[in-house]
Design a protein around this motif. Sequence first.
Motif, PDB file in Angstrom:
ATOM      1  N   ILE A 112       2.228  17.603 -13.375  1.00 11.10           N
ATOM      2  CA  ILE A 112       3.629  17.259 -13.191  1.00 11.10           C
ATOM      3  C   ILE A 112       3.837  15.713 -13.317  1.00 11.10           C
ATOM      4  CG2 ILE A 112       5.595  17.394 -11.671  1.00 11.10           C
ATOM      5  CD1 ILE A 112       4.479  20.201 -10.621  1.00 11.10           C
ATOM      6  N   GLY A 113       4.727  15.215 -13.990  1.00  9.64           N
ATOM      7  CA  GLY A 113       5.276  13.850 -14.419  1.00  9.64           C
ATOM      8  C   GLY A 113       5.443  13.111 -12.815  1.00  9.64           C
ATOM      9  N   MET A 114       5.560  11.875 -12.950  1.00  6.70           N
ATOM     10  CA  MET A 114       5.793  11.169 -11.358  1.00  6.70           C
ATOM     11  C   MET A 114       7.087  11.239 -11.269  1.00  6.70           C
ATOM     12  SD  MET A 114       5.716   7.204 -10.523  1.00  6.70           S
ATOM     13  CE  MET A 114       4.209   6.695 -11.468  1.00  6.70           C
ATOM     14  N   MET A 115       8.049  11.309 -12.219  1.00  7.48           N
ATOM     15  CA  MET A 115       9.601  11.550 -11.720  1.00  7.48           C
ATOM     16  C   MET A 115       9.772  12.784 -11.021  1.00  7.48           C
ATOM     17  SD  MET A 115      11.179   8.739 -11.809  1.00  7.48           S
ATOM     18  CE  MET A 115      12.994   9.182 -11.952  1.00  7.48           C
ATOM     19  N   LYS A 116       9.480  13.925 -11.686  1.00  3.09           N
ATOM     20  CA  LYS A 116       9.346  15.187 -11.006  1.00  3.09           C
ATOM     21  C   LYS A 116       8.614  15.225  -9.833  1.00  3.09           C
ATOM     22  CE  LYS A 116      10.474  17.719 -15.260  1.00  3.09           C
ATOM     23  NZ  LYS A 116      10.154  18.811 -16.254  1.00  3.09           N
ATOM     24  N   ARG A 117       7.451  14.801  -9.579  1.00  3.28           N
ATOM     25  CA  ARG A 117       6.916  14.581  -8.357  1.00  3.28           C
ATOM     26  C   ARG A 117       7.685  13.925  -7.098  1.00  3.28           C
ATOM     27  NH1 ARG A 117       2.230  12.721 -11.416  1.00  3.28           N
ATOM     28  NH2 ARG A 117       2.359  10.807 -10.200  1.00  3.28           N
ATOM     29  N   LYS A 118       8.109  12.865  -7.420  1.00  2.00           N
ATOM     30  CA  LYS A 118       9.028  12.286  -6.537  1.00  2.00           C
ATOM     31  C   LYS A 118      10.238  13.024  -6.126  1.00  2.00           C
ATOM     32  CE  LYS A 118       6.835   8.192  -6.364  1.00  2.00           C
ATOM     33  NZ  LYS A 118       5.800   8.121  -5.215  1.00  2.00           N
ATOM     34  N   LEU A 119      10.770  13.720  -7.098  1.00  2.82           N
ATOM     35  CA  LEU A 119      11.991  14.440  -6.732  1.00  2.82           C
ATOM     36  C   LEU A 119      11.536  15.714  -6.047  1.00  2.82           C
ATOM     37  CD1 LEU A 119      13.849  14.038 -10.103  1.00  2.82           C
ATOM     38  CD2 LEU A 119      14.558  13.508  -8.021  1.00  2.82           C
ATOM     39  N   GLY A 120      10.423  16.441  -6.507  1.00  6.54           N
ATOM     40  CA  GLY A 120       9.927  17.812  -6.033  1.00  6.54           C
ATOM     41  C   GLY A 120       9.403  17.306  -4.391  1.00  6.54           C
ATOM     42  N   SER A 142       7.915  31.510 -12.953  1.00  3.47           N
ATOM     43  CA  SER A 142       7.816  30.061 -13.537  1.00  3.47           C
ATOM     44  C   SER A 142       8.057  29.256 -12.437  1.00  3.47           C
ATOM     45  CB  SER A 142       8.959  29.960 -14.520  1.00  3.47           C
ATOM     46  OG  SER A 142       8.811  30.509 -15.830  1.00  3.47           O
ATOM     47  N   LEU A 143       7.298  28.207 -12.328  1.00  9.80           N
ATOM     48  CA  LEU A 143       7.602  27.065 -11.324  1.00  9.80           C
ATOM     49  C   LEU A 143       8.919  26.272 -11.910  1.00  9.80           C
ATOM     50  CD1 LEU A 143       3.993  25.773 -10.968  1.00  9.80           C
ATOM     51  CD2 LEU A 143       4.893  27.274  -9.544  1.00  9.80           C
ATOM     52  N   ALA A 144       9.187  25.501 -10.828  1.00 12.77           N
ATOM     53  CA  ALA A 144      10.546  24.632 -11.141  1.00 12.77           C
ATOM     54  C   ALA A 144      10.337  23.628 -12.263  1.00 12.77           C
ATOM     55  CB  ALA A 144      10.724  23.736  -9.767  1.00 12.77           C
ATOM     56  N   ASP A 145       8.977  23.155 -12.551  1.00 10.20           N
ATOM     57  CA  ASP A 145       8.811  22.380 -13.781  1.00 10.20           C
ATOM     58  C   ASP A 145       8.798  23.013 -15.158  1.00 10.20           C
ATOM     59  OD1 ASP A 145       6.308  23.430 -13.635  1.00 10.20           O
ATOM     60  OD2 ASP A 145       5.321  21.597 -14.178  1.00 10.20           O
ATOM     61  N   GLY A 146       8.703  24.642 -14.848  1.00  5.97           N
ATOM     62  CA  GLY A 146       8.652  25.193 -16.333  1.00  5.97           C
ATOM     63  C   GLY A 146       7.249  25.875 -16.480  1.00  5.97           C
TER      64      GLY A 146
END
Length: 132
Positions: free
Chosen positions: A24-32, A72-76
């Motif tokens: 999972i990319g950095m932006m999605k990790r920070k939001l997650g 499906s996870l939140a990131d797809g």
Amino acid sequence: MAFDGTWKIDRNENYEKFMEAMGIGMMKRKLGAHDNLKITIQQNGDKFNVKEASNFRNIEIEFTLGVSFEYSLADGTELTGAWTLEGNKLVAAFTRKDNGKVLKATREIVGDELVQTYVYEGVESKRFFKRG
């Protein structure tokens, strides 16, 4: 049943490292890491109804212990697998459709908290929920 109720995220351990291992990319990790996840669980025998509400999505999942289903996870990321009950712990192994790797998950009540543990590629993370 013990899992029944509404659970609100309280804190995470090693969750960003786990999301990084999942790709999972950095932006999605920070939001997650700040998703304000709330889980509502209803158990009726071997059948579970789980509602997940967060900043990103609201979904409802129904599953029967031991019966494989798709998720499906939140990131797809798409997974397939099943939950089982081992003692007083829900245990799952989900296989990723994109790379065949396995995500292991457990849910258990520890004291007054619901503890979700994830293990992927040797990286373990825990999420702690309080009744809410």
